[in-house]
Design a protein around this motif. Structure first.
Motif, PDB file in Angstrom:
ATOM      1  N   ALA A  58      36.145  40.742  22.483  1.00 31.69           N
ATOM      2  CA  ALA A  58      36.500  41.898  23.220  1.00 31.69           C
ATOM      3  C   ALA A  58      36.930  41.698  24.258  1.00 31.69           C
ATOM      4  CB  ALA A  58      35.734  42.936  22.840  1.00 31.69           C
ATOM      5  N   GLY A  59      37.365  40.474  24.919  1.00 33.62           N
ATOM      6  CA  GLY A  59      38.134  40.390  26.134  1.00 33.62           C
ATOM      7  C   GLY A  59      37.044  40.244  27.343  1.00 33.62           C
ATOM      8  N   GLN A  60      35.999  40.135  27.011  1.00 34.14           N
ATOM      9  CA  GLN A  60      34.773  40.047  28.080  1.00 34.14           C
ATOM     10  C   GLN A  60      35.030  38.610  28.893  1.00 34.14           C
ATOM     11  OE1 GLN A  60      31.198  42.373  27.389  1.00 34.14           O
ATOM     12  NE2 GLN A  60      31.865  42.027  25.056  1.00 34.14           N
ATOM     13  N   GLN A 120      43.315  44.529  23.841  1.00 36.89           N
ATOM     14  CA  GLN A 120      42.180  43.937  24.329  1.00 36.89           C
ATOM     15  C   GLN A 120      42.576  43.053  25.726  1.00 36.89           C
ATOM     16  OE1 GLN A 120      39.537  41.702  21.625  1.00 36.89           O
ATOM     17  NE2 GLN A 120      40.125  39.658  22.513  1.00 36.89           N
ATOM     18  N   PRO A 121      41.614  43.327  26.562  1.00 35.12           N
ATOM     19  CA  PRO A 121      41.931  42.745  27.797  1.00 35.12           C
ATOM     20  C   PRO A 121      42.086  40.843  27.742  1.00 35.12           C
ATOM     21  CG  PRO A 121      40.078  43.977  28.155  1.00 35.12           C
ATOM     22  CD  PRO A 121      40.407  43.962  26.629  1.00 35.12           C
ATOM     23  N   SER A 122      43.089  40.572  28.388  1.00 37.70           N
ATOM     24  CA  SER A 122      43.419  39.149  28.236  1.00 37.70           C
ATOM     25  C   SER A 122      43.142  38.128  29.317  1.00 37.70           C
ATOM     26  CB  SER A 122      44.994  38.910  28.033  1.00 37.70           C
ATOM     27  OG  SER A 122      45.789  39.339  29.297  1.00 37.70           O
ATOM     28  N   ASN A 123      42.277  39.049  30.433  1.00 37.93           N
ATOM     29  CA  ASN A 123      41.744  38.110  31.608  1.00 37.93           C
ATOM     30  C   ASN A 123      40.536  39.083  32.223  1.00 37.93           C
ATOM     31  OD1 ASN A 123      43.115  39.885  33.386  1.00 37.93           O
ATOM     32  ND2 ASN A 123      45.008  38.897  33.021  1.00 37.93           N
ATOM     33  N   GLU A 124      39.960  38.366  33.160  1.00 36.29           N
ATOM     34  CA  GLU A 124      38.693  38.988  33.669  1.00 36.29           C
ATOM     35  C   GLU A 124      39.307  40.295  34.529  1.00 36.29           C
ATOM     36  OE1 GLU A 124      35.626  37.124  35.722  1.00 36.29           O
ATOM     37  OE2 GLU A 124      36.820  35.206  35.577  1.00 36.29           O
ATOM     38  N   ARG A 166      32.729  43.173  40.318  1.00 32.35           N
ATOM     39  CA  ARG A 166      32.360  43.469  41.759  1.00 32.35           C
ATOM     40  C   ARG A 166      33.714  43.514  42.785  1.00 32.35           C
ATOM     41  NH1 ARG A 166      27.155  42.551  43.499  1.00 32.35           N
ATOM     42  NH2 ARG A 166      26.937  41.172  41.725  1.00 32.35           N
ATOM     43  N   GLU A 167      34.533  42.868  42.605  1.00 34.72           N
ATOM     44  CA  GLU A 167      35.833  42.876  43.468  1.00 34.72           C
ATOM     45  C   GLU A 167      36.736  44.148  43.458  1.00 34.72           C
ATOM     46  OE1 GLU A 167      37.883  39.386  42.398  1.00 34.72           O
ATOM     47  OE2 GLU A 167      36.194  37.946  43.104  1.00 34.72           O
ATOM     48  N   LEU A 168      36.749  44.546  41.936  1.00 36.06           N
ATOM     49  CA  LEU A 168      37.261  45.852  41.747  1.00 36.06           C
ATOM     50  C   LEU A 168      36.732  47.009  42.387  1.00 36.06           C
ATOM     51  CD1 LEU A 168      39.568  47.008  40.211  1.00 36.06           C
ATOM     52  CD2 LEU A 168      38.118  47.326  38.121  1.00 36.06           C
ATOM     53  N   TRP A 172      39.909  43.120  32.087  1.00 34.11           N
ATOM     54  CA  TRP A 172      38.695  43.636  31.588  1.00 34.11           C
ATOM     55  C   TRP A 172      38.150  44.601  32.377  1.00 34.11           C
ATOM     56  CZ3 TRP A 172      33.846  43.419  33.502  1.00 34.11           C
ATOM     57  CH2 TRP A 172      32.981  44.039  32.651  1.00 34.11           C
ATOM     58  N   ALA A 173      38.027  44.038  33.963  1.00 31.59           N
ATOM     59  CA  ALA A 173      37.367  45.140  34.850  1.00 31.59           C
ATOM     60  C   ALA A 173      38.147  46.257  34.823  1.00 31.59           C
ATOM     61  CB  ALA A 173      37.345  44.297  36.166  1.00 31.59           C
ATOM     62  N   LEU A 174      39.264  46.621  34.622  1.00 28.11           N
ATOM     63  CA  LEU A 174      40.128  47.657  34.959  1.00 28.11           C
ATOM     64  C   LEU A 174      39.694  48.643  33.690  1.00 28.11           C
ATOM     65  CD1 LEU A 174      43.560  46.393  36.191  1.00 28.11           C
ATOM     66  CD2 LEU A 174      41.980  47.986  37.621  1.00 28.11           C
ATOM     67  N   HIS A 175      39.625  47.763  32.517  1.00 26.35           N
ATOM     68  CA  HIS A 175      39.349  48.547  31.205  1.00 26.35           C
ATOM     69  C   HIS A 175      37.979  49.225  31.188  1.00 26.35           C
ATOM     70  CE1 HIS A 175      43.084  46.818  29.182  1.00 26.35           C
ATOM     71  NE2 HIS A 175      42.630  47.680  28.052  1.00 26.35           N
ATOM     72  N   TYR A 176      37.119  48.432  31.621  1.00 31.34           N
ATOM     73  CA  TYR A 176      35.543  48.594  31.622  1.00 31.34           C
ATOM     74  C   TYR A 176      35.360  49.847  32.612  1.00 31.34           C
ATOM     75  CZ  TYR A 176      30.986  48.522  30.676  1.00 31.34           C
ATOM     76  OH  TYR A 176      29.436  48.884  30.394  1.00 31.34           O
ATOM     77  N   LEU A 177      35.906  49.804  33.723  1.00 35.54           N
ATOM     78  CA  LEU A 177      35.712  50.540  34.788  1.00 35.54           C
ATOM     79  C   LEU A 177      36.174  52.065  34.376  1.00 35.54           C
ATOM     80  CD1 LEU A 177      34.606  50.958  37.437  1.00 35.54           C
ATOM     81  CD2 LEU A 177      36.774  50.397  38.586  1.00 35.54           C
TER      82      LEU A 177
END
Ligand SMILES: Cc1cc2nc3c(=O)[nH]c(=O)nc-3n(C[C@H](O)[C@H](O)[C@H](O)COP(=O)(O)O)c2cc1C
Length: 353
Positions: A243-245, A93-97, A342-344, A100-105
């Motif tokens: 869930a790490g959001q 589970q993502p532990s920071n933003e 957005r940054e990613l 999370w962005a990397l996982h979700y993308l």
């Protein structure tokens, strides 16, 4: 004893054992399958294969205690589904933003590569309906309800929180069913959302992070007296519970929605009533969103919960009450895409040039 959190199904010419609590599946060889059947019918005193028995004990399909379970008054179907979909959050589970962005993308990229679903009827095929001029107040509020994924650090006032909770879960003074003699008093109350069987099985636990005049923490909302009851401090970020959001970590206030399955069991015996629990929570969630929108805020929602952790944090003491959903609100510029994503995307675009 066979583990009560297992069910068995014929799949690809084998008997598969599905340990739905631990989210594990085992394809049984015929020796293992026969051992399971022998165990069910013969108990401990049969002449079985020692190896197969060792394996079955090793993975917990056969256990001394058969696994501890709380009573479940619907039939097994809903129990398999509910417990089988509970606590699905994985170790990664993502532990920071950023994580999370990397996982979700990566997840979106993978989904986009797969075949899509079919689309609806072609334009002009159907019977055209008159369009509604949606300038009325209800349409305005409904039109302004959007899901946002970036919140300002502005606090929410107690008055606004009180209004939202009253409209979401409070009992309506004007709609109490005092006229109905067949309904005993506890079930005479009505909410602004419909309720399966009028049982008001949905309950709410408030997540308070930035509300003027309230200590940050979890509170139970008592709809009877329109009051909050302390449940515990915030000991982790909100993202850890959803869930790490982590893009919602600064959301000022939210509401974990639970369902009192015991209330529904009492009136409706079939697992189908489980669907009603979910649908009722959906209605309540929508009312929360419309109420918060009418109050000038914007909303976020999720069903991706670390269920057991949330249940600990809100100090659920009824084993027949389960958390199902989360809605939140606060002030926002209205961004649907979180800043971290957005940054990613911007850096990926730059890399591709
Ligand atoms: C059952 C349900 C679960 C959802 N879960 C999430 C979630 O985990 N994270 C999230 O950011 N949005 C979640 N959403 C919000 C949807 O992504 C959003 O409603 C959808 O993109 C449409 O946008 P809108 O709400 O602005 O109209 C959920 C919505 C529903 C109805």
């Amino acid at each position: 004893m066979i583990n009560k959190n297992c069910f068995f199904i014929d799949f690809q010419d084998s008997l598969v054992c599905w340990d739905f609590k631990r989210h594990k599946q085992y394809q049984l060889s015929s020796a293992h399958a026969i051992e399971v059947i022998n165990h069910i019918y013969g108990g401990a005193d049969h002449d079985g294969s020692v190896d197969a028995m060792t394996d079955l004990r090793g993975v917990g399909i056969i256990a001394e205690e058969g696994a501890q379970t709380h009573p479940w008054d619907w039939d097994i179907l809903s129990r398999i589904f509910h417990i089988g979909t509970k606590d699905l959050i994985t170790d990664d589970q993502p532990s920071n933003e950023t994580e999370w962005a990397l996982h979700y993308l990566a997840h979106c990229d993978e989904a986009l590569q797969q075949e899509r679903f079919s689309s609806g009827p072609a334009e002009g095929d159907g019977f055209l309906l008159p369009r509604w001029d949606d300038s009325d107040e209800v349409s305005r509020v409904m039109g302004q309800r959007i899901t946002v994924r970036s919140f300002k650090d502005t606090p929410v006032s107690l008055v606004d929180l009180g209004r939202i909770l009253q409209q979401t879960l409070g009992f309506s003074v004007t709609r109490s069913r005092t006229d109905c003699t067949m309904t005993s008093n506890p079930f005479a109350q009505r909410r602004l959302s419909p309720s399966a069987g009028g049982l008001n099985a949905t309950e709410g636990y408030v997540y308070v992070s930035n509300v003027t005049g309230l200590d940050p923490g979890f509170y139970y909302y008592d709809p009877q007296h329109h009051s909050l009851h302390w449940r515990g401090k915030l000991v982790s970020t909100l993202g850890d519970l959803v869930a790490g959001q982590h893009f919602v970590n600064n959301v000022p206030v939210g509401l974990f929605l639970t369902s009192r399955f015991d209330k529904l069991w009492w009136k409706y015996k079939h697992s189908r009533a489980y669907r009603m629990a979910l649908i009722e929570v959906g209605h309540v969630a929508q009312t929360f969103q419309l109420s918060a929108t009418a109050t000038g805020m914007q909303t976020w929602l999720t069903g991706a919960l670390s269920d057991s952790v949330v249940e600990q944090r809100i100090a659920l003491d009824n084993p027949f009450e389960h958390v199902l959903f989360f809605v939140a609100c606060g002030y926002s510029e209205g961004a649907a895409i979180p800043d971290c994503m957005r940054e990613l995307l911007t850096s990926r675009e730059a890399d591709q040039k």
